[in-house]
Design a protein around this motif. Structure first.
Motif, PDB file in Angstrom:
ATOM      1  N   SER A 118       0.838  -1.211   0.000  1.00 48.75           N
ATOM      2  CA  SER A 118       0.000   0.000   0.000  1.00 48.75           C
ATOM      3  C   SER A 118       0.861   1.245   0.000  1.00 48.75           C
ATOM      4  CB  SER A 118      -0.891   0.047   1.241  1.00 48.75           C
ATOM      5  OG  SER A 118      -1.496  -1.183   1.442  1.00 48.75           O
ATOM      6  N   GLN A 122       1.107   4.159  -2.962  1.00 47.74           N
ATOM      7  CA  GLN A 122       0.901   5.577  -2.696  1.00 47.74           C
ATOM      8  C   GLN A 122       2.090   6.411  -3.195  1.00 47.74           C
ATOM      9  OE1 GLN A 122       0.555   6.072   1.477  1.00 47.74           O
ATOM     10  NE2 GLN A 122      -0.477   8.058   1.316  1.00 47.74           N
ATOM     11  N   GLN A 125       2.031   6.669  -6.929  1.00 50.27           N
ATOM     12  CA  GLN A 125       0.979   7.566  -7.406  1.00 50.27           C
ATOM     13  C   GLN A 125       1.377   9.019  -7.224  1.00 50.27           C
ATOM     14  OE1 GLN A 125      -2.252   6.011  -5.134  1.00 50.27           O
ATOM     15  NE2 GLN A 125      -3.029   4.763  -6.815  1.00 50.27           N
ATOM     16  N   ASP A 126       1.911   9.330  -6.039  1.00 51.74           N
ATOM     17  CA  ASP A 126       2.214  10.724  -5.719  1.00 51.74           C
ATOM     18  C   ASP A 126       3.574  11.169  -6.241  1.00 51.74           C
ATOM     19  OD1 ASP A 126      -0.091  10.388  -4.366  1.00 51.74           O
ATOM     20  OD2 ASP A 126       0.807  10.393  -2.357  1.00 51.74           O
TER      21      ASP A 126
END
Ligand SMILES: Nc1ncnc2c1ncn2[C@@H]1O[C@H](COP(=O)(O)OP(=O)(O)OP(=O)(O)O)[C@@H](O)[C@H]1O
Ligand SMILES: [Mg+2]
Length: 351
Positions: A118, A122, A125-126
């Motif tokens: 997870s 993240q 993505q960021d």
């Protein structure tokens, strides 16, 4: 920094196709997922990608996702700030930071614990992350190359791997075929590694008997090129091709292929007897006149490793290859078991 171009041996259409794709995508700044069985050369392909990219003169940083418990993995990847936890007496950079504008190679991605999956998703993505205990966002500049020997589709179905992370990582995916599907490469691999063992490792030169070469072409190679290199090394040190044939036969039996009759001339040894014979071989080979004289420590390591390997294989078999259960039985951690399985070339054979 001088990043060497990896030597990839093989003229088979299968491996040539992989190389062609690797070169083609190397200059594209996309995440790449490399799949394939254990020992097929995934890391070599990852390094080839990096070598042919315009990031070549930047770092190539490898992270083995299976080697660390999840609590340590996060600080390994992202670093930590001084005081983030007991013992964090200075700020430390993580692998993403060390990779800078280079590449980060996430090996054994299928073993990534859920929490870290997870977290990584993240971050991807960021395109930014925080050091553990930190508040300043750090930009992700490295290219991500991931590898796995697991069937991630199956892992996704079994809820062990996040589908969204899979899609992020596998913008491009490259599959490295197993050695048994490119047996044309065996001879050139044998030649290359025998030269290497002699010239670089200074091991004695020994020609392989033709019947062993023949078996190499009939065998199913569950451990792929790494397994082949192991045999060549053992043959060079001990000059005992019978021992190698027995190891191959044991793998064949485990694969459920039965004794096809072509791997051994002698009747199969019973397990306990087998080890005795093996030990006699080691003693016989402990001969200062035969070129390579192993140290007592080398011998001890070999014997201990062989016994450990036998036991681990037995426990795995008894637990139906449930590695969590097997680790409990062996009273070692799950990750320690994964590490040993990799180190000792233990895998569940093809059904
Ligand atoms: N085509 C090849 N030419 C030369 N050496 C090879 C080739 N393929 C694999 N090897 C060698 O075999 C060994 C295993 O390769 P590598 O570590 O890249 O495999 P892997 O797929 O990453 O394995 P694992 O899944 O177990 O990590 C290495 O010593 C590597 O140099
Ligand atoms: Mg690898």
């Amino acid at each position: 920094m001088n990043f060497q171009e990896p030597v990839i041996i093989g003229t088979s259409p299968a491996i040539q196709k992989v190389l062609q794709i690797a070169r083609k995508v190397s200059s594209l700044d996309l995440n790449v997922l490399i799949t394939g069985e254990s020992g097929v050369g995934k890391e070599l392909i990852a390094r080839t990608l990096h070598y042919h990219s315009n990031r070549r003169n930047r770092p190539f940083v490898k992270v083995n996702s299976a080697a660390l418990p999840s609590e340590l993995l996060e600080s390994e990847l992202f670093g930590y700030e001084k005081g983030a936890f007991t013992g964090a007496d200075r700020t430390k950079s993580g692998k993403f930071e060390q990779a800078k504008e280079g590449a980060i190679f996430l090996d054994e991605i299928g073993e990534l614990p859920n929490y870290t999956q997870s977290k990584l998703l993240q971050v991807l993505q960021d395109r930014e992350y925080y050091r553990v205990g930190g508040h300043a966002p750090q930009e992700v500049k490295a290219r991500i190359i991931a590898a796995t020997n697991q069937d991630l589709d199956a892992e996704i179905t079994a809820n062990n791997f996040r589908a969204d992370l899979f899609y992020r990582l596998s913008t491009i995916s490259i599959h490295v075929p197993p050695l048994r599907e490119r047996k044309e490469d065996i001879l050139s691999l044998v030649e290359y590694f025998n030269n290497y063992l002699q010239e670089v490792k200074n091991l004695p030169k020994r020609d392989l008997p033709s019947d062993l070469i023949e078996l190499f072409h009939q065998y199913h190679w569950p451990g792929n090129v790494r397994e082949l290199v192991n045999y060549l090394q053992r043959h060079s040190v001990f000059g005992n091709s019978q021992e190698i044939k027995e190891a191959m036969q044991a793998n064949l039996n485990r694969a459920g292929n039965g004794n096809n009759g072509y791997l051994m001339d002698e009747p199969q040894q019973h397990n306990s007897g087998h080890d005795f014979i093996h030990d006699q071989e080691i003693i016989k080979n402990f001969d200062p006149d035969n070129g390579h004289f192993p140290s007592l420590k080398e011998v001890r390591d070999q014997v201990v490793k062989r016994v450990e390997k036998n036991i681990i294989e037995k426990v795995l078999l008894d637990s139906n290859w449930n590695r969590k259960v097997a680790a409990r039985t062996l009273k070692i951690s799950y990750r320690a078991l994964l590490y040993k399985m990799k180190d000792m070339d233990i895998h569940q054979s093809r059904r």
